[in-house]
Every structure is written in C-alpha cells, then in structure tokens.
Design a protein around this motif. Sequence first.
Motif: not given
Length: 142
Positions: A27, A36, A40
């Motif tokens: 990710l 981020k 997630k």
Amino acid sequence: MKVAYKVWLEKQGNPVFGKGIYHMLMLVRETGSLHKAAEKLQMSYRAAWGKIRTFEKTLDLEILERGRHGRTGAHLTDVGLTVLAYFERIQTEMDRLIAKGPVHELMAEMETYVKVQSRSKPLNKSQEASKKKSLSPTPSRS
C-alpha cells in the motif's frame, strides 16, 4: 477439505515479516504514503510506523525512504522493493507446492480415506472393501 497455511519470516525464532507488513508495504508503494497505507489497513500511523521500525531494526535494513517531516510521503527503498519481491516469490512457491506437489497428493489421499471412513452414509461394496483394506493406513512417501 483443503490445506491452509500462512507464511512468515523469522529471525532467531521471532517473526519479522509476514502478510501484514507485506500488505502495508504494498500500500505504501501504491499510495506513496505510510499514513494512507495505515488508514486503508485500519491501523494507526503510529502502529504502522512501529512495525516498519521493528522490521528495519531487526534486520538492520532501511526499507522505507522518509520524506521531510511527512510532507513528501514515503517510498520504498530498493532494498524494500527487493524484500517485497522475495516474499512474493516465496509465497508463489509455497502456493505451487500446495497446489501441485506432494502436499496436494497427500491431501487427495486423506480425502479419499475420510470419505471411506465416514459414518454419515452407507457404503457400497467397493467402498466397504476399501475400508477394510485401509484400516491401518500408511501414507505414501512420494
């Protein structure tokens, strides 16, 4: 039935790399941000950062290139990208061994044995003969 398993890497008996950090690093690679990636994965930035630091400290590697004060994001170093590639290859090989290797053959033998030994349905004559023949099973060694 199927064989289920998890792959992780250990150093001196302690886990250092597995699916969790693998997904986090993937990710980071996709988003360019540890923040981020953590969002997630529904984890705090602090927890994500802690996992990265633990991995880096344990293996004495730098896998994440840090931006200046979090303003430019985070990117995987060449070492980080290589670690991801190795883990992917390890996972692929394990999947292949489970799907087509000796484990697959043993699983097929076990399924047949379980069906023959099952008490939930009446056996036909050939199943009854197989059951008598397999009362003391010896798994094949391929």
